[in-house]
Enzyme design. Sequence first.
Site, PDB file in Angstrom:
ATOM      1  N   LYS A 174     101.385  59.948  68.266  1.00 53.94           N
ATOM      2  CA  LYS A 174     102.553  59.793  69.145  1.00 53.94           C
ATOM      3  C   LYS A 174     102.157  60.110  70.590  1.00 53.94           C
ATOM      4  O   LYS A 174     101.441  61.081  70.834  1.00 53.94           O
ATOM      5  CB  LYS A 174     103.663  60.735  68.660  1.00 53.94           C
ATOM      6  CG  LYS A 174     105.017  60.532  69.301  1.00 53.94           C
ATOM      7  CD  LYS A 174     106.062  61.444  68.644  1.00 53.94           C
ATOM      8  CE  LYS A 174     107.428  61.310  69.271  1.00 53.94           C
ATOM      9  NZ  LYS A 174     108.420  62.227  68.657  1.00 53.94           N
ATOM     10  N   SER A 213     112.972  63.699  64.686  1.00 58.06           N
ATOM     11  CA  SER A 213     112.170  62.559  65.138  1.00 58.06           C
ATOM     12  C   SER A 213     110.974  62.182  64.277  1.00 58.06           C
ATOM     13  O   SER A 213     110.334  61.158  64.529  1.00 58.06           O
ATOM     14  CB  SER A 213     111.689  62.796  66.564  1.00 58.06           C
ATOM     15  OG  SER A 213     112.766  62.612  67.440  1.00 58.06           O
ATOM     16  N   SER A 235     112.779  59.878  67.631  1.00 55.15           N
ATOM     17  CA  SER A 235     112.028  59.309  68.731  1.00 55.15           C
ATOM     18  C   SER A 235     110.682  58.726  68.307  1.00 55.15           C
ATOM     19  O   SER A 235     110.116  57.891  69.003  1.00 55.15           O
ATOM     20  CB  SER A 235     111.787  60.372  69.795  1.00 55.15           C
ATOM     21  OG  SER A 235     111.001  61.435  69.273  1.00 55.15           O
TER      22      SER A 235
END
Length: 487
Positions: free
Chosen positions: A76, A175, A151
């Site tokens: 990420k 997330s 997210s």
Amino acid sequence: MSDLTRMTATKLAGLIKGGDVSAVEVATAHLDRIEAVDPQVHAFLHVDREGALAAAAEVDAGDKSSPLAGVPIAVKDVMATKGVPTTAASKILEGWRPPYDATIVERLRAAGTVMLGKTNMDEFAMGSSTEYSAYGPTNNPWDLGRIPGGSGGGSAASLAAYEAPLAIGTDTGGSIRQPGAVTGTVGAKPTYGGTSRYGLIAFSSSLDTPGPCARNVADAALLHSVIAGHDPRDSTSIAQPVPDVVAAAKRGSEGDLTGVKLGLVKEFAGDGSEPGVLAAFRESLDALVKLGAEVVEVSCPHFQYALPAYYLIAPSECSSNLARFDGVRYGLRTGDDGNRSLEEVMSLTREAGFGPEVKRRIILGTYALSSGYYDAYYGQAQKVRTLITRDFESAFEQVDVLVSPTTPFVAFPFGSRTSDPYQMYLADLFTIPTNLYGGPAISVPCGLSEGLPVGFQVMAPTMADDRMYRVAAALESAVGTFTPPAL
Ligand code: GLN
């Protein structure tokens, strides 16, 4: 050799170790896959072909003893990666190449994993759909017209699209788990402090928790075991041994849950979950009962206040954490024409560099922390947090784990929740209580509703991460894994 991109991380690691395939071949297969499908999926913000091939060649030439040696991974874009662009999907960090690696990235490199690139996300990890990325959304591989969750939508989508067998996410309010649920993949939030935050771009420091994403429970456990453990560079890191999550997942996969008590949270009923989500959840619960588990209803009366408490605490902490993006230290600088004051340049930079959701939260958090309101908002939310923690503690006196759907709804179409922030926030109704408490929780795919994946959440007491892996692996052994229609 059959398609390397369809294999589990465990299988790939075995083949590489046994010399049946080289790490370079495995990396190349995944890089080619990214090249073929990522124009449609947009899971990646940056692909590091050169770095990946170099790392793979190093594994081929050297030590293959680590359990994940040579296995590709997507990270990420909120994790600092030395020399590799890191933006947190924000314009304000465009072009920033960190001078250091996050602890987790360091551990991944030491374990011989091969980083393919950086994945898309909601800007600064604020969102539930990846629609708030400054670089455009990621598309859900199950239906390209729908959100991949957020997210960490890029990490989850990279798994579902077979671009990577493993990924790293971060979970502040859901997330890792919510994108896992809506993409039919596994996502685990470790105990807060069980994984290091050093080098993670901070959103809400008392909640942020990095963790593993994979296509099955065993792979997630393996990745968890590689990244977790005490880090002296993170002041909230827990100095205790990591629970044996790999053994727990293995035990769970044998499909025996005799004597395990699953707590069903009374207050989560009647919460507006979609009927298809509830049906898949109920069927999974029946499957777990067939494996010997017992279902007990428990009451957590303060869970209903989790969402409002979170939306005071997280924005408050973010308003403070994001103060460092001032146009001086990193990335973007706007309006510095030699005539403007420092304050003006700062303000123009922040105006241009932050997206609307980030600004909304900075304003909300600044207000909640301002003198005169601090006690009424932030102080009150912290008290609610304590009450939620007590709810968890008393529930875990009665049961081993708590279970719920991961999200009230399946992947929704783009644009359907962006006009009303509250509608977006509801995506995390079931995941947020755990973050406020600090315990571990995992989402495991449990079925389909109208052709789209549904996630099953298992929540465990702090430092009992092994317990959630056991139950998740047992469920997986009963319901199987879920693959999206071919891209
Ligand atoms: N969706 C939640 C939010 O917008 C959680 C985000 C996260 O876990 N990073 O804050």
